[in-house]
Design a protein around this motif. Structure first.
Motif, PDB file in Angstrom:
ATOM      1  N   SER A   6     -35.295  24.519  12.964  1.00 39.28           N
ATOM      2  CA  SER A   6     -34.004  23.886  13.241  1.00 39.28           C
ATOM      3  C   SER A   6     -34.019  22.421  12.833  1.00 39.28           C
ATOM      4  CB  SER A   6     -33.670  23.989  14.729  1.00 39.28           C
ATOM      5  OG  SER A   6     -33.530  25.331  15.101  1.00 39.28           O
ATOM      6  N   GLY A   7     -32.848  21.940  12.427  1.00 35.51           N
ATOM      7  CA  GLY A   7     -32.685  20.535  12.063  1.00 35.51           C
ATOM      8  C   GLY A   7     -32.359  20.360  10.594  1.00 35.51           C
ATOM      9  N   GLN A   8     -31.702  19.252  10.288  1.00 36.11           N
ATOM     10  CA  GLN A   8     -31.310  18.913   8.923  1.00 36.11           C
ATOM     11  C   GLN A   8     -32.510  18.342   8.174  1.00 36.11           C
ATOM     12  OE1 GLN A   8     -28.013  19.125   7.533  1.00 36.11           O
ATOM     13  NE2 GLN A   8     -29.061  18.655   5.640  1.00 36.11           N
ATOM     14  N   VAL A   9     -32.831  18.896   7.013  1.00 34.66           N
ATOM     15  CA  VAL A   9     -33.910  18.361   6.184  1.00 34.66           C
ATOM     16  C   VAL A   9     -33.463  16.998   5.659  1.00 34.66           C
ATOM     17  CG1 VAL A   9     -35.341  18.700   4.134  1.00 34.66           C
ATOM     18  CG2 VAL A   9     -34.588  20.676   5.464  1.00 34.66           C
ATOM     19  N   GLN A  67     -21.881  20.368   2.555  1.00 38.31           N
ATOM     20  CA  GLN A  67     -22.176  20.782   1.182  1.00 38.31           C
ATOM     21  C   GLN A  67     -22.894  19.687   0.392  1.00 38.31           C
ATOM     22  OE1 GLN A  67     -21.656  23.856   0.056  1.00 38.31           O
ATOM     23  NE2 GLN A  67     -22.391  23.386  -1.987  1.00 38.31           N
ATOM     24  N   ARG A  68     -22.885  18.474   0.884  1.00 36.08           N
ATOM     25  CA  ARG A  68     -23.343  17.312   0.132  1.00 36.08           C
ATOM     26  C   ARG A  68     -24.818  17.325  -0.302  1.00 36.08           C
ATOM     27  NH1 ARG A  68     -21.750  11.290   0.208  1.00 36.08           N
ATOM     28  NH2 ARG A  68     -23.623  10.394  -0.660  1.00 36.08           N
ATOM     29  N   PRO A  69     -25.794  17.626   0.563  1.00 34.50           N
ATOM     30  CA  PRO A  69     -27.195  17.510   0.133  1.00 34.50           C
ATOM     31  C   PRO A  69     -27.548  18.454  -1.022  1.00 34.50           C
ATOM     32  CG  PRO A  69     -27.068  17.697   2.519  1.00 34.50           C
ATOM     33  CD  PRO A  69     -25.700  18.003   1.982  1.00 34.50           C
ATOM     34  N   ASP A  70     -28.368  17.946  -1.941  1.00 34.42           N
ATOM     35  CA  ASP A  70     -28.867  18.761  -3.040  1.00 34.42           C
ATOM     36  C   ASP A  70     -29.932  19.714  -2.520  1.00 34.42           C
ATOM     37  OD1 ASP A  70     -27.307  17.335  -4.809  1.00 34.42           O
ATOM     38  OD2 ASP A  70     -28.932  16.041  -5.495  1.00 34.42           O
ATOM     39  N   LEU A  71     -29.940  20.897  -3.055  1.00 32.75           N
ATOM     40  CA  LEU A  71     -30.917  21.897  -2.640  1.00 32.75           C
ATOM     41  C   LEU A  71     -32.337  21.487  -3.025  1.00 32.75           C
ATOM     42  CD1 LEU A  71     -31.524  24.691  -1.441  1.00 32.75           C
ATOM     43  CD2 LEU A  71     -31.017  25.668  -3.692  1.00 32.75           C
ATOM     44  N   ASP A  72     -32.509  20.991  -4.241  1.00 35.57           N
ATOM     45  CA  ASP A  72     -33.856  20.677  -4.717  1.00 35.57           C
ATOM     46  C   ASP A  72     -34.506  19.503  -3.981  1.00 35.57           C
ATOM     47  OD1 ASP A  72     -32.018  18.966  -5.960  1.00 35.57           O
ATOM     48  OD2 ASP A  72     -33.341  18.637  -7.672  1.00 35.57           O
ATOM     49  N   ASN A  73     -33.728  18.637  -3.354  1.00 34.32           N
ATOM     50  CA  ASN A  73     -34.304  17.514  -2.609  1.00 34.32           C
ATOM     51  C   ASN A  73     -35.111  17.982  -1.406  1.00 34.32           C
ATOM     52  OD1 ASN A  73     -33.608  15.257  -4.084  1.00 34.32           O
ATOM     53  ND2 ASN A  73     -31.650  14.995  -3.061  1.00 34.32           N
ATOM     54  N   SER A  74     -34.828  19.154  -0.905  1.00 34.19           N
ATOM     55  CA  SER A  74     -35.529  19.638   0.283  1.00 34.19           C
ATOM     56  C   SER A  74     -36.904  20.222  -0.042  1.00 34.19           C
ATOM     57  CB  SER A  74     -34.675  20.673   1.010  1.00 34.19           C
ATOM     58  OG  SER A  74     -34.374  21.750   0.173  1.00 34.19           O
ATOM     59  N   LYS A 101     -28.700  27.880  -0.764  1.00 37.05           N
ATOM     60  CA  LYS A 101     -28.096  26.808   0.026  1.00 37.05           C
ATOM     61  C   LYS A 101     -26.850  27.338   0.720  1.00 37.05           C
ATOM     62  CE  LYS A 101     -25.761  22.416  -0.848  1.00 37.05           C
ATOM     63  NZ  LYS A 101     -25.501  21.403  -1.876  1.00 37.05           N
ATOM     64  N   PHE A 102     -26.747  27.019   2.022  1.00 36.98           N
ATOM     65  CA  PHE A 102     -25.601  27.419   2.829  1.00 36.98           C
ATOM     66  C   PHE A 102     -25.135  26.218   3.648  1.00 36.98           C
ATOM     67  CE2 PHE A 102     -28.407  31.098   2.384  1.00 36.98           C
ATOM     68  CZ  PHE A 102     -27.553  32.043   1.845  1.00 36.98           C
ATOM     69  N   VAL A 103     -23.955  26.328   4.222  1.00 28.15           N
ATOM     70  CA  VAL A 103     -23.445  25.296   5.121  1.00 28.15           C
ATOM     71  C   VAL A 103     -23.291  25.898   6.505  1.00 28.15           C
ATOM     72  CG1 VAL A 103     -21.520  23.752   5.649  1.00 28.15           C
ATOM     73  CG2 VAL A 103     -22.256  24.052   3.281  1.00 28.15           C
ATOM     74  N   ASP A 104     -23.873  25.237   7.490  1.00 28.40           N
ATOM     75  CA  ASP A 104     -23.716  25.606   8.896  1.00 28.40           C
ATOM     76  C   ASP A 104     -23.630  24.300   9.681  1.00 28.40           C
ATOM     77  OD1 ASP A 104     -23.808  26.447  11.529  1.00 28.40           O
ATOM     78  OD2 ASP A 104     -25.301  28.009  11.149  1.00 28.40           O
ATOM     79  N   LYS A 105     -22.419  23.818   9.888  1.00 25.95           N
ATOM     80  CA  LYS A 105     -22.206  22.518  10.532  1.00 25.95           C
ATOM     81  C   LYS A 105     -22.813  22.449  11.922  1.00 25.95           C
ATOM     82  CE  LYS A 105     -17.941  21.635   8.060  1.00 25.95           C
ATOM     83  NZ  LYS A 105     -16.523  21.345   8.151  1.00 25.95           N
TER      84      LYS A 105
END
Length: 117
Positions: A6-9, A67-74, A101-105
């Protein structure tokens, strides 16, 4: 076996700050990155201390709060966390990454499976 963290990368580009040590510039982790690494370690109970030494595939689903963060940055942040948790011995042994990549606010998280080759 699927592991959920859990948590935002945190964004890789915003996870380091420049500091001066002995009159030389150096990079240091931000508190946000340190907090994420600590949280990752505590949650990574399925794979922690597995010490995968050989080649592996990494299957990743990233659920961001927008939607903003890039997938590859993680990728780099997560692979580094896997080394900290002693899940893998070296991220250079990753031969394949499958990522979505998905969005789950309400519930940002990652879900992953590691397959040893």
């Amino acid at each position: 076996m699927k592991q959920i963290i859990s948590g935002q990368v945190p964004s890789k580009s915003n996870s380091y700050k420049i500091i001066t040590l002995n009159n030389h510039g150096s990079l240091a982790k931000t508190s946000a990155l340190k907090d994420y690494e600590r949280s990752f370690y505590l949650q990574c109970n399925q794979y922690r201390n597995k010490r995968i030494k050989g080649l592996f595939e990494f299957h990743l689903s990233v659920y961001n709060s927008s939607q903003r963060p890039d997938l590859d940055n993680s990728f780099k942040i997560i692979l580094d966390c896997l080394q900290i948790c002693k899940v893998i011995t070296n991220d250079r042994n990753c031969i394949k990454i499958t990522a979505e990549k998905f969005v789950d606010k309400m519930n940002p998280r990652i879900e992953f499976v590691i397959t040893e080759i």
